[in-house]
Design a protein around this motif. Structure first.
Motif, PDB file in Angstrom:
ATOM      1  N   SER A 197      30.673  37.771  36.706  1.00 26.78           N
ATOM      2  CA  SER A 197      31.166  38.610  37.825  1.00 26.78           C
ATOM      3  C   SER A 197      32.477  38.467  38.157  1.00 26.78           C
ATOM      4  O   SER A 197      33.189  37.778  37.592  1.00 26.78           O
ATOM      5  CB  SER A 197      30.317  37.716  39.118  1.00 26.78           C
ATOM      6  OG  SER A 197      31.003  36.556  39.333  1.00 26.78           O
ATOM      7  N   LYS A 199      34.409  37.344  40.543  1.00 30.63           N
ATOM      8  CA  LYS A 199      35.247  36.305  40.703  1.00 30.63           C
ATOM      9  C   LYS A 199      35.151  35.023  39.682  1.00 30.63           C
ATOM     10  O   LYS A 199      35.965  34.035  39.790  1.00 30.63           O
ATOM     11  CB  LYS A 199      34.406  35.647  42.278  1.00 30.63           C
ATOM     12  CG  LYS A 199      34.691  36.675  43.308  1.00 30.63           C
ATOM     13  CD  LYS A 199      34.314  35.988  44.529  1.00 30.63           C
ATOM     14  CE  LYS A 199      34.198  36.972  45.596  1.00 30.63           C
ATOM     15  NZ  LYS A 199      33.733  36.449  47.231  1.00 30.63           N
ATOM     16  N   ASP A 200      34.241  35.312  38.823  1.00 28.28           N
ATOM     17  CA  ASP A 200      33.941  34.234  37.811  1.00 28.28           C
ATOM     18  C   ASP A 200      33.640  35.064  36.479  1.00 28.28           C
ATOM     19  O   ASP A 200      32.442  34.961  35.994  1.00 28.28           O
ATOM     20  CB  ASP A 200      33.083  33.191  38.245  1.00 28.28           C
ATOM     21  CG  ASP A 200      33.109  32.371  36.963  1.00 28.28           C
ATOM     22  OD1 ASP A 200      33.588  32.001  36.170  1.00 28.28           O
ATOM     23  OD2 ASP A 200      31.746  31.696  36.914  1.00 28.28           O
ATOM     24  N   PRO A 201      34.482  35.733  35.799  1.00 20.79           N
ATOM     25  CA  PRO A 201      34.100  36.561  34.509  1.00 20.79           C
ATOM     26  C   PRO A 201      33.631  35.772  33.453  1.00 20.79           C
ATOM     27  O   PRO A 201      34.562  35.014  32.958  1.00 20.79           O
ATOM     28  CB  PRO A 201      35.239  37.459  34.459  1.00 20.79           C
ATOM     29  CG  PRO A 201      36.170  37.362  35.666  1.00 20.79           C
ATOM     30  CD  PRO A 201      35.933  35.983  36.197  1.00 20.79           C
ATOM     31  N   HIS A 202      32.459  35.751  33.124  1.00 23.70           N
ATOM     32  CA  HIS A 202      32.146  34.797  32.035  1.00 23.70           C
ATOM     33  C   HIS A 202      31.238  35.491  30.947  1.00 23.70           C
ATOM     34  O   HIS A 202      30.845  34.884  30.121  1.00 23.70           O
ATOM     35  CB  HIS A 202      31.583  33.589  32.657  1.00 23.70           C
ATOM     36  CG  HIS A 202      30.243  33.934  33.394  1.00 23.70           C
ATOM     37  ND1 HIS A 202      30.220  34.376  34.578  1.00 23.70           N
ATOM     38  CD2 HIS A 202      28.849  33.551  33.093  1.00 23.70           C
ATOM     39  CE1 HIS A 202      28.853  34.319  35.023  1.00 23.70           C
ATOM     40  NE2 HIS A 202      28.201  33.794  34.375  1.00 23.70           N
ATOM     41  N   GLN A 203      30.590  36.730  31.414  1.00 20.92           N
ATOM     42  CA  GLN A 203      29.680  37.391  30.354  1.00 20.92           C
ATOM     43  C   GLN A 203      29.926  38.934  30.311  1.00 20.92           C
ATOM     44  O   GLN A 203      30.260  39.470  31.400  1.00 20.92           O
ATOM     45  CB  GLN A 203      28.243  37.002  30.605  1.00 20.92           C
ATOM     46  CG  GLN A 203      28.007  37.302  32.024  1.00 20.92           C
ATOM     47  CD  GLN A 203      26.374  37.063  32.403  1.00 20.92           C
ATOM     48  OE1 GLN A 203      25.601  36.933  31.387  1.00 20.92           O
ATOM     49  NE2 GLN A 203      25.963  36.735  33.743  1.00 20.92           N
ATOM     50  N   THR A 232      38.254  42.280  42.365  1.00 18.05           N
ATOM     51  CA  THR A 232      37.350  41.551  42.916  1.00 18.05           C
ATOM     52  C   THR A 232      36.496  41.952  44.338  1.00 18.05           C
ATOM     53  O   THR A 232      35.495  41.337  44.345  1.00 18.05           O
ATOM     54  CB  THR A 232      38.240  40.047  43.364  1.00 18.05           C
ATOM     55  OG1 THR A 232      38.723  39.657  42.221  1.00 18.05           O
ATOM     56  CG2 THR A 232      37.321  39.028  43.940  1.00 18.05           C
ATOM     57  N   ASP A 236      30.306  44.134  42.576  1.00 17.09           N
ATOM     58  CA  ASP A 236      29.893  42.786  42.133  1.00 17.09           C
ATOM     59  C   ASP A 236      30.033  42.841  40.524  1.00 17.09           C
ATOM     60  O   ASP A 236      29.468  41.833  39.998  1.00 17.09           O
ATOM     61  CB  ASP A 236      28.593  42.205  42.567  1.00 17.09           C
ATOM     62  CG  ASP A 236      27.444  43.276  42.009  1.00 17.09           C
ATOM     63  OD1 ASP A 236      27.700  44.298  41.671  1.00 17.09           O
ATOM     64  OD2 ASP A 236      26.397  42.566  42.139  1.00 17.09           O
TER      65      ASP A 236
END
Length: 249
Positions: A197, A199-203, A232, A236
């Motif tokens: 996402s 705020k926490d890009p991880h995928q 941001t 989403d």
């Protein structure tokens, strides 16, 4: 996050061939900061925008028109008539035809569809498709096949498809698409890779694909172009931006 190396090529016409910028973006029905959303899109200077989760309900056409006006683009196809996917384009594009496609409905799941078009930019003729695949794995796999069939039936030599796949690159639906098309990030990574996402890009679950004859010049999340605060706040998902060279027909 990956730092962009060098500049992503700008739109251009080269001896009839076209360098185009294509943006794929899940905008969550414009329920977030619409001013930030417009700034992100403008900063990317796209020729084609492949939207997912466009407004679909009350006065959805007015909301889509506001977004187009705020980004100096025009509505090409889709929206509620395609169950969410929508296409925007710049005035570089000459529209040949458009078609909104509704996919088979699985009881209990959301209706899905494709927004499609064939456009000409410079001397290049390009098929375009925006998709938002199912959250359910079996249905998603079938929709990936439908996407490939739709591109193959568009009657064009060159095409680009993008969207929210709801699946990472190792998944069967993603692999099905990448087995036939070029995964633009894999071919020419630029910018950032994770799209969800903000705020926490991880995928990486959003992607742009191109047919084999298209030259991929760079593709990724446009951290070096758009403001991190806007990325941001806008929605989403993070957008995916690709620069492509499409040869004249």
């Amino acid at each position: 996050m990956t730092t962009p190396v060098g500049q992503l090529p700008a739109s251009a016409t080269e001896n009839g061939s076209a360098v185009i910028r294509v943006l794929s973006y899940n905008i969550r029905s414009m329920r977030d900061d619409n001013a930030a959303l417009a700034r992100v899109i403008r900063a990317c200077e796209p020729d084609l925008v492949l939207i997912q989760e466009a407004p679909r309900f009350f006065r959805w056409r007015k909301a889509a028109a506001r977004l187009a006006a705020a980004t100096d683009l025009v509505i090409l196809s889709g929206g509620a008539t395609a169950a969410g996917p929508m296409l925007l384009c710049s005035l570089r594009a000459t529209v040949e035809r458009t078609e909104d496609v509704l996919l088979p409905l699985t009881p209990g799941l959301h209706r899905r569809g494709f927004a499609t078009a064939v456009v000409r930019i410079g001397g290049a003729r390009i098929g375009v498709l925006s998709a938002h695949l199912s959250l359910q794995a079996a249905e998603r796999y079938e929709q990936a096949g439908a996407l490939l069939d739709r591109l193959a039936g568009m009657g064009v030599d060159h095409a680009v498809a993008g969207g929210d796949l709801n699946e990472r690159p190792g998944g069967p639906s993603f692999r099905r698409l990448a087995g036939t098309l070029q995964d633009c990030w894999e071919v020419a990574p630029w910018g950032g890779e994770p799209t969800f996402s903000p705020k926490d890009p991880h995928q990486r679950i959003d992607a742009i694909f191109a047919t084999r004859g298209v030259e991929v010049l760079g593709c990724g999340v446009p951290w070096g172009l758009a403001s991190p605060a806007d990325l941001t706040a806008a929605t989403d998902h993070l957008p995916v931006l690709a620069a492509l060279r499409v040869r004249a027909g």
